[in-house]
Design an enzyme around this catalytic site. Structure first.
Site, PDB file in Angstrom:
ATOM      1  N   ASP A  16     -10.023  -4.293   2.544  1.00  0.00           N
ATOM      2  CA  ASP A  16     -10.456  -2.628   2.999  1.00  0.00           C
ATOM      3  C   ASP A  16     -11.039  -1.932   1.948  1.00  0.00           C
ATOM      4  O   ASP A  16     -12.064  -1.308   2.062  1.00  0.00           O
ATOM      5  CB  ASP A  16      -9.231  -2.257   3.823  1.00  0.00           C
ATOM      6  CG  ASP A  16      -8.906  -3.184   5.106  1.00  0.00           C
ATOM      7  OD1 ASP A  16      -9.253  -4.267   4.980  1.00  0.00           O
ATOM      8  OD2 ASP A  16      -8.296  -2.303   5.901  1.00  0.00           O
ATOM      9  N   ARG A  98       4.284   7.544   1.256  1.00  0.00           N
ATOM     10  CA  ARG A  98       2.840   8.172   1.516  1.00  0.00           C
ATOM     11  C   ARG A  98       2.956   9.669   0.862  1.00  0.00           C
ATOM     12  O   ARG A  98       1.933   9.981   0.068  1.00  0.00           O
ATOM     13  CB  ARG A  98       2.699   8.292   2.795  1.00  0.00           C
ATOM     14  CG  ARG A  98       2.317   7.330   3.778  1.00  0.00           C
ATOM     15  CD  ARG A  98       2.144   5.776   2.892  1.00  0.00           C
ATOM     16  NE  ARG A  98       1.825   4.814   3.615  1.00  0.00           N
ATOM     17  CZ  ARG A  98       1.711   3.630   3.130  1.00  0.00           C
ATOM     18  NH1 ARG A  98       2.055   3.328   1.839  1.00  0.00           N
ATOM     19  NH2 ARG A  98       1.166   2.567   3.854  1.00  0.00           N
ATOM     20  N   ASP A 127      -0.523   6.809   9.159  1.00  0.00           N
ATOM     21  CA  ASP A 127      -0.734   7.065   7.549  1.00  0.00           C
ATOM     22  C   ASP A 127      -1.703   7.870   7.420  1.00  0.00           C
ATOM     23  O   ASP A 127      -1.757   8.571   6.382  1.00  0.00           O
ATOM     24  CB  ASP A 127      -0.974   5.654   6.862  1.00  0.00           C
ATOM     25  CG  ASP A 127       0.214   5.036   6.479  1.00  0.00           C
ATOM     26  OD1 ASP A 127       1.338   5.450   6.714  1.00  0.00           O
ATOM     27  OD2 ASP A 127       0.381   3.801   6.223  1.00  0.00           O
ATOM     28  N   SER A 181       0.047  -7.972   9.195  1.00  0.00           N
ATOM     29  CA  SER A 181      -0.346  -7.067   8.389  1.00  0.00           C
ATOM     30  C   SER A 181       0.914  -6.381   7.681  1.00  0.00           C
ATOM     31  O   SER A 181       1.842  -6.003   8.608  1.00  0.00           O
ATOM     32  CB  SER A 181      -0.866  -5.735   9.233  1.00  0.00           C
ATOM     33  OG  SER A 181      -1.148  -4.611   8.532  1.00  0.00           O
TER      34      SER A 181
END
Length: 405
Positions: A16, A98, A127, A181
């Site tokens: 990605d 995060r 996110d 994932s």
């Protein structure tokens, strides 16, 4: 798009973000700075440096940083002082990582003179909210580029085709490939996608990476003693450890005894329900032990107020409001409550269970002379309870006399 001159990309070197790097160069035609954070995910990060160099990134624009100690000390530990759990079960392993990534990304943007930041979070998840709320809170004039909300590369097949078209090297792992994932850091590892998209499907045993199944955990329990100071664990079995070392050790011990697995359907901030599985062995031990330490040392009303506030605090972390004034206000209150949370908790780890086996503290509010079932030598006058009960029953007695019962 030419108004963006330099962008800091949160970069892992995977498919990605490798595609995003090339896409930013082509679409925005700007200078790229890559930032890769080591939060204890257990992966070799130096290949990210090599991939960035191959993509034409200047050496001085490649940042790979070990943030493990800061992560646990300044984010995980403060959250566990609050006993935070989202929707009764989730220990917020992804959520709490995060704000640190956002903080360091903005610091690098300031350091390098970048006017934008970019991330690889999709438009369906939490996110994107967490990264961007953090970025705006820390640098209100920052520009944010979220490729998943701009491009049409909305499948793995399209990403792979783009990579092949533009000569982007992609490691194609041979042999068995995980269908999930996954996101990992020192606090947890998460699994989504694949067969987990159907909530009726039980997770397959080979999926789990950090823990044995409770059925295959040792038949003998393991006892450990956790030393607390101001609400944080500072030692294990008498050995002083740094915050990151504490969590690393508890992950190892918990994983060996089948502790910390969770299968959850949660409510995302963007509105959809999501099914995920999590392994949080060290965090599961920390939560249980911290509550045991507080049970001995906190005043009743302080403890109950913390419990009242906890769901709000957990939602703030989950939804990305770590840098908000309300979370910081709550943290000040929570941290002040932890001054007496000192002492030792003895924990028994056994086949997926965290069992409190003892607790002691010089700051304990537990008085055996009062709590005893034996003769308390006048420390507590039991006759006082009669008036106490009558006063508390007064409003209910009045209601009954008025026929409201």
């Amino acid at each position: 798009m030419s108004d963006v001159k330099k962008v800091v990309l949160a970069y892992s070197g995977g498919l990605d973000t490798s595609v995003i790097l090339k896409w930013l160069q082509d679409v925005y035609q700007c200078e790229i700075v890559t930032f890769t954070a080591d939060l204890g995910q257990g992966e070799e990060l130096e290949p990210a440096r090599q991939k960035a160099r191959m993509a034409g990134i200047k050496p001085e624009n490649i940042f790979i940083e070990d943030l493990r100690e800061e992560f646990v000390r300044d984010f995980v530990f403060p959250m566990f002082r609050a006993n935070a759990i989202y929707e009764g079960e989730y220990l917020l392993g992804t959520s709490i990582a995060r704000p640190l990534i956002a903080k360091r990304q903005i610091e690098i943007a300031v350091q390098t003179g970048a006017d934008a930041v970019s991330h690889g979070a999709t438009g369906k998840g939490n996110d994107q909210v967490r990264f961007e709320l953090g970025a705006y809170a820390l640098k209100p004039d920052i520009k944010i580029i979220a490729p998943w909300r701009e491009w049409d590369l909305l499948s793995r097949e399209k990403l792979l085709a783009y990579a092949e078209q533009h000569g982007i090297p992609v490691e194609m792992k041979r042999g068995a490939k995980s269908p999930y994932s996954m996101d990992a850091n020192l606090l947890h590892i998460s699994y989504e996608g694949g067969v987990l998209e159907d909530p009726w499907n039980e997770p397959e045993e080979p999926m789990w990476r950090w823990s044995v199944s409770p059925e295959h955990a040792p038949d003998q329990p393991r006892y450990i003693e956790l030393g607390y100071r101001n609400g944080d664990i500072v030692s294990i079995d008498g050995e002083a450890l740094t915050p990151a070392a504490v969590l690393t050790k508890l992950n190892q011990l918990g994983g060996e005894h089948g502790i910390g697995r969770l299968d959850l359907v949660e409510n995302r901030y963007v509105g959809m329900k999501s099914r995920g599985c999590y392994e949080t062995p060290g965090g599961t031990i920390m939560l249980k032990a911290h509550r045991a330490m507080e049970s001995l040392t906190l005043d009743r009303e302080v403890a109950h107020l913390k419990d009242d506030l906890m769901p709000r605090y957990a939602a703030l972390v989950y939804n990305g409001y770590w840098w908000s004034p309300e979370r910081e206000m709550l943290q000040t209150l929570i941290d002040a409550s932890q001054a007496p949370v000192n002492g030792t908790v003895r924990v028994k780890l056994y086949k997926g269970n965290v069992i409190i086996a003892g607790r002691k503290s010089d700051d304990s509010l537990f008085d055996m002379n009062i709590a005893t079932f034996e003769d308390d030598a006048g420390a507590y006058d039991q006759k006082d309870a009669g008036g106490f009960i009558k006063l508390n029953a007064l409003r209910m007695r009045i209601a009954a006399l008025k026929g409201r019962r």
